[in-house]
Design an enzyme around this catalytic site. Structure first.
Site, short mmCIF file in Angstrom:
data_model
loop_
_atom_site.label_atom_id
_atom_site.label_comp_id
_atom_site.label_asym_id
_atom_site.label_seq_id
_atom_site.Cartn_x
_atom_site.Cartn_y
_atom_site.Cartn_z
CG ASP A 1 -1.86 -1.20 1.22
OD1 ASP A 1 -2.19 -1.69 0.12
OD2 ASP A 1 -2.21 -1.66 2.31
CD GLN B 1 0.72 -8.83 -2.62
OE1 GLN B 1 1.39 -9.49 -3.38
NE2 GLN B 1 -0.52 -8.49 -2.90
N GLY C 1 -4.57 -4.17 -3.83
CA GLY C 1 -5.54 -3.11 -4.13
C GLY C 1 -4.73 -1.89 -4.51
CG HIS C 2 -1.96 -1.96 -7.02
ND1 HIS C 2 -1.05 -2.52 -7.87
CD2 HIS C 2 -1.69 -2.49 -5.80
CE1 HIS C 2 -0.27 -3.36 -7.20
NE2 HIS C 2 -0.66 -3.35 -5.94
CE LYS D 1 2.32 -2.41 -4.32
NZ LYS D 1 2.10 -2.04 -2.91
P1 GDP Z 1 -0.74 0.36 -3.52
O1 GDP Z 1 -1.33 -0.91 -3.05
O2 GDP Z 1 0.73 0.43 -3.28
O3 GDP Z 1 -1.10 0.71 -4.93
O4 GDP Z 1 -1.37 1.51 -2.60
P2 GDP Z 1 -2.93 1.65 -2.20
O5 GDP Z 1 -3.67 2.16 -3.36
O6 GDP Z 1 -3.42 0.41 -1.55
O7 GDP Z 1 -2.83 2.71 -1.04
C1 GDP Z 1 -2.29 3.97 -1.24
C2 GDP Z 1 -3.37 5.01 -0.86
O8 GDP Z 1 -2.77 6.28 -0.73
C3 GDP Z 1 -4.43 5.15 -1.93
O9 GDP Z 1 -5.64 5.49 -1.31
C4 GDP Z 1 -3.91 6.31 -2.78
O10 GDP Z 1 -4.94 7.01 -3.45
C5 GDP Z 1 -3.29 7.17 -1.71
N1 GDP Z 1 -2.11 7.97 -2.12
C6 GDP Z 1 -1.14 7.68 -3.02
N2 GDP Z 1 -0.19 8.63 -3.01
C7 GDP Z 1 -0.57 9.54 -2.09
C8 GDP Z 1 0.00 10.74 -1.60
O11 GDP Z 1 1.09 11.18 -2.00
N3 GDP Z 1 -0.69 11.42 -0.64
C9 GDP Z 1 -1.88 10.97 -0.15
N4 GDP Z 1 -2.48 11.68 0.81
N5 GDP Z 1 -2.44 9.84 -0.58
C10 GDP Z 1 -1.80 9.13 -1.53
P1 IMO Z 2 -0.93 -4.14 -2.27
O1 IMO Z 2 -0.46 -4.69 -3.61
C1 IMO Z 2 -1.05 -4.60 2.05
C2 IMO Z 2 -1.11 -8.69 3.61
C3 IMO Z 2 -2.36 -9.17 4.32
C4 IMO Z 2 -1.76 -10.15 5.29
C5 IMO Z 2 -0.64 -10.80 4.47
C6 IMO Z 2 -1.02 -12.10 3.81
O2 IMO Z 2 -2.21 -3.41 -2.34
O3 IMO Z 2 0.17 -3.40 -1.60
P2 IMO Z 2 -2.53 -12.75 1.72
O4 IMO Z 2 -3.96 -12.43 1.41
O5 IMO Z 2 -1.56 -12.26 0.71
O6 IMO Z 2 -2.32 -14.18 2.04
O7 IMO Z 2 -2.23 -11.95 3.09
O8 IMO Z 2 -0.29 -9.84 3.49
N1 IMO Z 2 -1.32 -8.17 2.25
C7 IMO Z 2 -1.26 -6.87 1.92
N2 IMO Z 2 -1.09 -5.78 2.70
N3 IMO Z 2 -1.16 -4.47 0.71
C8 IMO Z 2 -1.30 -5.55 -0.08
O9 IMO Z 2 -1.26 -5.48 -1.43
C9 IMO Z 2 -1.40 -6.82 0.52
N4 IMO Z 2 -1.58 -8.07 0.05
C10 IMO Z 2 -1.52 -8.88 1.11
O10 IMO Z 2 -3.01 -8.11 4.96
O11 IMO Z 2 -1.18 -9.48 6.37
MG MG Z 3 -2.89 -1.57 -1.83
#
Ligand code: GDP
Ligand code: IMO
Ligand code: MG
Length: 427
Positions: A14, A223, A41-42, A17
């Protein structure tokens, strides 16, 4: 021959990415996911749209980008169909721009049930998995009994499905799990039929031909390095290799073709699910970070655990990934703090101080040693590097000095446009 640049998370996922892949995609001909599955979840934000992708690569909104789901991915056809349905309103030419490896492993409905059963059996020691069936599917892949995307084209797919689900049924019976297989199977087979309409390819040939033709490729990690099956805080990890090497095995790219490695990290730390988190803040500051950063899981909605940045673990991630450029995300979230803490070292239970990650990360008592820096304590409104407050520049310099890798991009908000390029290099 061109190169494959890799973008991956250096923390527990998270990091942002999805946002950055979307920002960089116009510079690449191809974006390719190499591991993980719908546990990811991207999030992408642009033009007032906020969209979360799970299995589909984050280059899908860019008209000219080819998007590949690589062999290292575990793919759930039911979730895939739902994802495609959700994208319908954007009028994208997905059938043209999306390619799926025949060698990607299929997540079956029974894998999801097994995931839940195993978690329940672990009780207090549960991993906190996303319950998407990731672990059991990779187990079957490594156990050499998994089903792959290419298998859906064969005449005896249903027999093969039965063979594997019969094995699963026995285990599920032991765990006393009730379910309606007829319903689940019908939904699965329907989704499989839908999946057949897409371009199912041998992605290793596809990508190597693209390389020969001079195309630029961006490999999108899911991840983060600290969730890697080998190098993460085992057993509190996911079931794939999330590190750079995973891009080679998950796409069929030889190591010598890897170019830049973009290591993406938040200006602080978060983790969702169980497992060690040395800098976790269980106080008001942690709650403030969660609120300000909107730190709730993009896949499961669970609140993310929050804490200060952790240099020993970042150094570790940089080392195993061969990071060439660092991208710092969510700097804006720290604007609320007058003082910012950086964990530079760990103190272990026996009193020794280290900047390496101990083997016994789960059982060892780890106390972070902090250095305090002055915060900027003002909103980040500008979008040029000159607009960054001096205290934020000091924070960046401090981190660069510790980590010995340049921070070439700073993100100051979730939108595509809230991105400051300091000196980003594209191979
Ligand atoms: P990913 O899994 O690495 O793609 O990241 P996620 O989408 O799960 O979580 C990142 C969260 O931070 C999302 O809700 C993005 O919209 C948000 N986000 C990304 N970059 C920034 C930033 O620079 N500032 C803020 N406030 N939010 C951001
Ligand atoms: P993105 O790509 C954050 C965590 C789960 C759990 C562990 C194992 O959005 O960064 P799994 O379902 O893979 O067997 O869970 O890994 N986890 C993540 N945490 N971002 C993710 O993906 C994750 N994918 C799995 O919460 O602790
Ligand atoms: Mg994510």
């Amino acid at each position: 021959m061109s190169k494959v640049d890799v973008l991956l998370g250096l923390q527990w996922g998270d990091e942002g990415k999805g946002k950055i892949v979307d920002v960089l995609a116009p510079k690449y001909d191809v974006v390719a996911r190499f591991q993980g599955g719908p546990n990811a979840g991207h999030t992408l934000e642009f033009d007032g749209i906020k969209h979360v992708l799970h299995q589909i690569p984050s280059g899908i909104f860019r008209e000219k980008t080819k998007n590949i789901i690589g062999n290292g991915v575990v793919l759930d056809p039911v979730i895939f169909r739902a994802e495609i349905d959700k994208l319908a309103k954007f009028n994208l030419d997905i059938k043209k721009n999306l390619f799926i490896s025949k060698k990607a492993t299929l997540i079956l409905p029974t894998h999801r049930l097994l995931d839940a059963a195993y978690e329940k059996a672990k009780g207090e020691n549960k991993i906190g998995s996303t319950l998407k069936g990731i672990g059991p599917t990779y187990q079957d892949k490594i156990g050499r009994q998994g089903l792959r995307v290419g298998d859906i084209l064969s005449d005896n797919f249903k027999d093969r499905l039965k063979k594997l689900t019969d094995i699963h049924f026995k285990i599920l019976k032991d765990h006393q799990v009730d379910f309606n297989w007829n319903e689940l199977e019908a939904q699965f087979l329907d989704a499989v039929k839908f999946l057949r309409e897409f371009k199912l390819i041998e992605s290793e040939y596809f990508l190597n031909q693209e390389l020969k033709a001079g195309s630029s490729i961006l490999a999108e990690g899911a991840q983060g390095a600290l969730l890697d099956i080998d190098f993460g805080s085992y057993p509190f990890v996911t079931s794939s290799n999330t590190v750079t090497a995973g891009a080679c095995t998950g796409l069929g790219i030889a190591p010598r073709h890897i170019g830049e490695v973009y290591g993406i990290f938040k200006a602080y730390s978060t983790r969702v699910g169980s497992g060690p988190f040395p800098t976790e803040l269980e106080d008001e500051n942690g709650q403030l970070m969660r609120k300000e950063g909107n730190e709730f899981g993009s896949t499961t909605g669970r609140p993310r655990r929050c804490g200060w940045i952790d240099i020993p673990s970042l150094k570790y991630s940089i080392m195993i990934n061969g990071v060439t450029q660092l991208l710092m995300m969510k700097a804006d979230v720290l604007s609320i703090f007058p003082t910012i803490k950086v964990c530079t070292n760990y103190q272990l239970g026996n009193g020794s101080v280290t900047d390496t990650v101990p083997y016994e990360i789960v059982n060892e008592k780890i106390s972070p040693i902090y250095k305090e820096l002055k915060g900027w304590n003002e909103p980040l409104n500008g979008n040029s590097k000159e607009s960054l407050p001096s205290e934020l520049n000091d924070y960046i310099k401090f981190l660069e000095n510790e980590l010995k890798v340049p921070i070439t991009l700073v993100s100051t908000g979730p939108d595509r446009t809230q991105t400051i390029h300091r000196s980003l290099q594209i191979a």
